[in-house]
Design a protein around this motif. Sequence first.
Motif, PDB file in Angstrom:
ATOM      1  N   VAL A 182       4.689  -5.896  -5.814  1.00  0.00           N
ATOM      2  CA  VAL A 182       6.120  -4.603  -4.933  1.00  0.00           C
ATOM      3  C   VAL A 182       8.005  -5.656  -5.222  1.00  0.00           C
ATOM      4  O   VAL A 182       7.085  -7.034  -5.218  1.00  0.00           O
ATOM      5  CB  VAL A 182       5.066  -5.452  -3.672  1.00  0.00           C
ATOM      6  N   PHE A 183       8.391  -5.083  -4.866  1.00  0.00           N
ATOM      7  CA  PHE A 183       9.471  -5.420  -5.382  1.00  0.00           C
ATOM      8  C   PHE A 183      10.901  -5.665  -3.860  1.00  0.00           C
ATOM      9  O   PHE A 183      10.882  -4.951  -3.922  1.00  0.00           O
ATOM     10  CB  PHE A 183      10.454  -5.486  -6.424  1.00  0.00           C
ATOM     11  N   ILE A 184      11.240  -6.679  -3.664  1.00  0.00           N
ATOM     12  CA  ILE A 184      12.040  -6.796  -2.506  1.00  0.00           C
ATOM     13  C   ILE A 184      13.164  -6.757  -2.587  1.00  0.00           C
ATOM     14  O   ILE A 184      13.074  -8.436  -2.784  1.00  0.00           O
ATOM     15  CB  ILE A 184      11.307  -6.784  -1.226  1.00  0.00           C
ATOM     16  N   TRP A 185      14.165  -6.028  -2.682  1.00  0.00           N
ATOM     17  CA  TRP A 185      15.439  -6.749  -3.134  1.00  0.00           C
ATOM     18  C   TRP A 185      17.015  -6.331  -1.814  1.00  0.00           C
ATOM     19  O   TRP A 185      16.710  -5.092  -2.464  1.00  0.00           O
ATOM     20  CB  TRP A 185      15.248  -6.686  -4.376  1.00  0.00           C
ATOM     21  N   ASP A 186      17.292  -7.067  -1.948  1.00  0.00           N
ATOM     22  CA  ASP A 186      18.939  -6.985  -1.029  1.00  0.00           C
ATOM     23  C   ASP A 186      18.306  -6.490   0.463  1.00  0.00           C
ATOM     24  O   ASP A 186      18.980  -5.213   0.885  1.00  0.00           O
ATOM     25  CB  ASP A 186      19.960  -6.331  -1.857  1.00  0.00           C
ATOM     26  N   ALA A 187      17.082  -6.389   1.022  1.00  0.00           N
ATOM     27  CA  ALA A 187      17.039  -5.830   1.574  1.00  0.00           C
ATOM     28  C   ALA A 187      16.328  -6.718   2.958  1.00  0.00           C
ATOM     29  O   ALA A 187      15.946  -7.984   2.817  1.00  0.00           O
ATOM     30  CB  ALA A 187      15.754  -5.080   1.132  1.00  0.00           C
ATOM     31  N   HIS A 188      16.417  -6.056   4.811  1.00  0.00           N
ATOM     32  CA  HIS A 188      15.986  -7.291   5.506  1.00  0.00           C
ATOM     33  C   HIS A 188      15.320  -5.971   6.556  1.00  0.00           C
ATOM     34  O   HIS A 188      15.165  -4.866   6.775  1.00  0.00           O
ATOM     35  CB  HIS A 188      17.481  -7.439   6.490  1.00  0.00           C
ATOM     36  N   HIS A 189      14.600  -6.393   7.293  1.00  0.00           N
ATOM     37  CA  HIS A 189      13.514  -6.478   7.708  1.00  0.00           C
ATOM     38  C   HIS A 189      12.847  -5.173   7.518  1.00  0.00           C
ATOM     39  O   HIS A 189      12.756  -4.093   7.259  1.00  0.00           O
ATOM     40  CB  HIS A 189      14.451  -5.741   9.716  1.00  0.00           C
ATOM     41  N   VAL A 190      12.372  -6.624   6.744  1.00  0.00           N
ATOM     42  CA  VAL A 190      10.786  -5.363   5.725  1.00  0.00           C
ATOM     43  C   VAL A 190       9.926  -5.670   5.812  1.00  0.00           C
ATOM     44  O   VAL A 190       9.119  -7.613   5.927  1.00  0.00           O
ATOM     45  CB  VAL A 190      11.213  -5.453   4.636  1.00  0.00           C
ATOM     46  N   GLU A 191       8.060  -5.248   6.266  1.00  0.00           N
ATOM     47  CA  GLU A 191       6.916  -5.890   6.123  1.00  0.00           C
ATOM     48  C   GLU A 191       6.422  -5.088   5.232  1.00  0.00           C
ATOM     49  O   GLU A 191       6.074  -3.492   4.879  1.00  0.00           O
ATOM     50  CB  GLU A 191       6.440  -5.262   7.612  1.00  0.00           C
ATOM     51  N   VAL A 192       4.840  -5.619   3.977  1.00  0.00           N
ATOM     52  CA  VAL A 192       4.473  -5.049   3.557  1.00  0.00           C
ATOM     53  C   VAL A 192       3.498  -5.694   3.753  1.00  0.00           C
ATOM     54  O   VAL A 192       3.157  -7.199   3.521  1.00  0.00           O
ATOM     55  CB  VAL A 192       5.009  -5.813   1.891  1.00  0.00           C
ATOM     56  N   ALA A 193       2.054  -5.111   4.401  1.00  0.00           N
ATOM     57  CA  ALA A 193       1.487  -5.118   4.426  1.00  0.00           C
ATOM     58  C   ALA A 193      -0.511  -4.410   4.003  1.00  0.00           C
ATOM     59  O   ALA A 193      -0.587  -3.204   4.266  1.00  0.00           O
ATOM     60  CB  ALA A 193       1.167  -4.977   6.137  1.00  0.00           C
ATOM     61  N   TRP A 194      -1.074  -4.955   4.041  1.00  0.00           N
ATOM     62  CA  TRP A 194      -2.607  -4.546   3.948  1.00  0.00           C
ATOM     63  C   TRP A 194      -2.482  -3.826   2.967  1.00  0.00           C
ATOM     64  O   TRP A 194      -3.442  -2.980   2.398  1.00  0.00           O
ATOM     65  CB  TRP A 194      -2.867  -4.306   4.882  1.00  0.00           C
ATOM     66  N   ASN A 195      -1.906  -4.959   1.120  1.00  0.00           N
ATOM     67  CA  ASN A 195      -2.120  -4.143   0.360  1.00  0.00           C
ATOM     68  C   ASN A 195      -2.804  -5.045  -0.318  1.00  0.00           C
ATOM     69  O   ASN A 195      -2.430  -6.185  -0.509  1.00  0.00           O
ATOM     70  CB  ASN A 195      -1.135  -4.258  -0.073  1.00  0.00           C
ATOM     71  N   ASP A 196      -3.358  -3.684  -1.732  1.00  0.00           N
ATOM     72  CA  ASP A 196      -4.763  -4.584  -3.080  1.00  0.00           C
ATOM     73  C   ASP A 196      -2.849  -4.929  -3.919  1.00  0.00           C
ATOM     74  O   ASP A 196      -3.414  -3.454  -4.413  1.00  0.00           O
ATOM     75  CB  ASP A 196      -5.479  -4.208  -3.287  1.00  0.00           C
ATOM     76  N   VAL A 197      -2.874  -5.761  -3.643  1.00  0.00           N
ATOM     77  CA  VAL A 197      -1.395  -5.284  -5.463  1.00  0.00           C
ATOM     78  C   VAL A 197      -2.536  -7.046  -6.940  1.00  0.00           C
ATOM     79  O   VAL A 197      -3.085  -8.083  -6.711  1.00  0.00           O
ATOM     80  CB  VAL A 197      -0.441  -6.551  -5.137  1.00  0.00           C
ATOM     81  N   HIS A 198      -2.787  -6.028  -7.561  1.00  0.00           N
ATOM     82  CA  HIS A 198      -2.819  -6.822  -8.777  1.00  0.00           C
ATOM     83  C   HIS A 198      -2.882  -6.305 -10.212  1.00  0.00           C
ATOM     84  O   HIS A 198      -2.717  -5.221 -10.750  1.00  0.00           O
ATOM     85  CB  HIS A 198      -4.345  -6.887  -8.968  1.00  0.00           C
ATOM     86  N   GLY A 199      -3.181  -7.234 -11.727  1.00  0.00           N
ATOM     87  CA  GLY A 199      -2.893  -6.261 -13.149  1.00  0.00           C
ATOM     88  C   GLY A 199      -1.488  -6.006 -13.264  1.00  0.00           C
ATOM     89  O   GLY A 199      -1.407  -5.878 -14.308  1.00  0.00           O
TER      90      GLY A 199
END
Length: 443
Positions: A129-146
């Motif tokens: 998950v890549f957040i760039w030049d962004a605001h008021h963002v929520e990234v929640a309850w994900n399974d991030v792997h590999g």
Amino acid sequence: MRTSARILILCTLLVCLSTTAYAATRYVATTGNNANAGTLSSPWATIQYGVNQLAAGDTLYVRGGTYMENVLMWNKHGSSTAVIYVVNYPNESPVIDGTGKTESGFVINESSYIYFGGFEVRNNAKSGVFIWDAHHVEVAWNDVHGNQKFGIHAGTDTFGLTHDVVIRGNEVYDNVRHNVNGTASPWMQALSAYQADKVEIVGNYVHENYGEGIDYIVSDEGNIHENYIWDNKSVNLYLDNATSTKVDRNFIVTGWSSHETDFYRDGHPNPGIAAANEYYDYQNPLNNLTITNNIVLFCSTGFVYWNSQYAGGLQNTTIANNTFYGATDYALFWIEDDNHANTVVKNNIFRQTSGLDMAWAPTNGITYAYNNWYGGNANTHMSGTGDVLSNPLFVNAGGSDADDYKLTSTSPCRNTGTTVSAVTTDYWGTARSATYDIGAHEY
């Protein structure tokens, strides 16, 4: 992914939607078609197509199944009362799988008021998950792997564009795979912020990544709390050019992995908490850090400040009411000489267990008081007013869980600390009493 986490996503979403007028709800399913209407009975086929259709206040529900795509969410803007949601359909588990693709799994770029949650994001050529030049963002309850590079990353090239980001409740593991052999350059991180403001990193499980664990780099006003962090290559939690940042109530341990040596650097385990000022085009030297109520176990060193590259020292920093136990390779508390100023080290437990020193640290610009020093080589502590130099008497010293490091009723650390304004609770959220206990537990 934990079922309770998905239920929380749904409940939170329903509360938020109740305040949003005229919001559209759309659906994506592996059985859908992008020529469909995007309804529950006639869903779209790809997440990318669904994201492209969203406007302020809309929700995109993604049904369970595997989506072989990279998704770019670009120039999408909600508002404080009309957040854009991209979430799993309740009780289902969508997977974004980047196998054979060339980009990151889910990118939020030049966007605002976005919520992304409830996905498995895996096997991407770049980041999860890549957040760039962004605001008021929520990234929640994900399974991030590999993923080959970052697990979750929020950043910008222009300071001030990325801010007010929440990264909550994710499990982030087996990322930075381009460094499996330990030869990648530069180092990347499992979960990090770069040139960002007001990033909250809370309740994540960050473990067994081939890069650094949680990093806050050239960034301001961070809040890193209640995370579980273990066995990440090089360092578990790193403050690099971070200012006005709080690190509180994190549990950090080396040795939970069944193959922990895979995450050693140059044959050594990783430090627990580290701080330094490495060199960047834009410098933001360490200042106004608050490091409290953390439990750090079995790392190469519990806390370390490196006089690295740009240097600058620990400025206006509070290190208080932490429990550091059992450094394996270096001193439990290690601060290199530098231009330190207005820094206090109070109410900490430093319990060494091997033949190593308890501390390697200077006294210039740093005040030590009311710390518990015990174990290791004799007379290697940093003396201060109110020190306790006897066994802290944990519930189960040497254990691998936070509760093992609660104080027993006869602990000499009970009611022998001093009030620190930055510390109002303990690791478990219990309010501190009038006479503070030493360490992360208030009995």
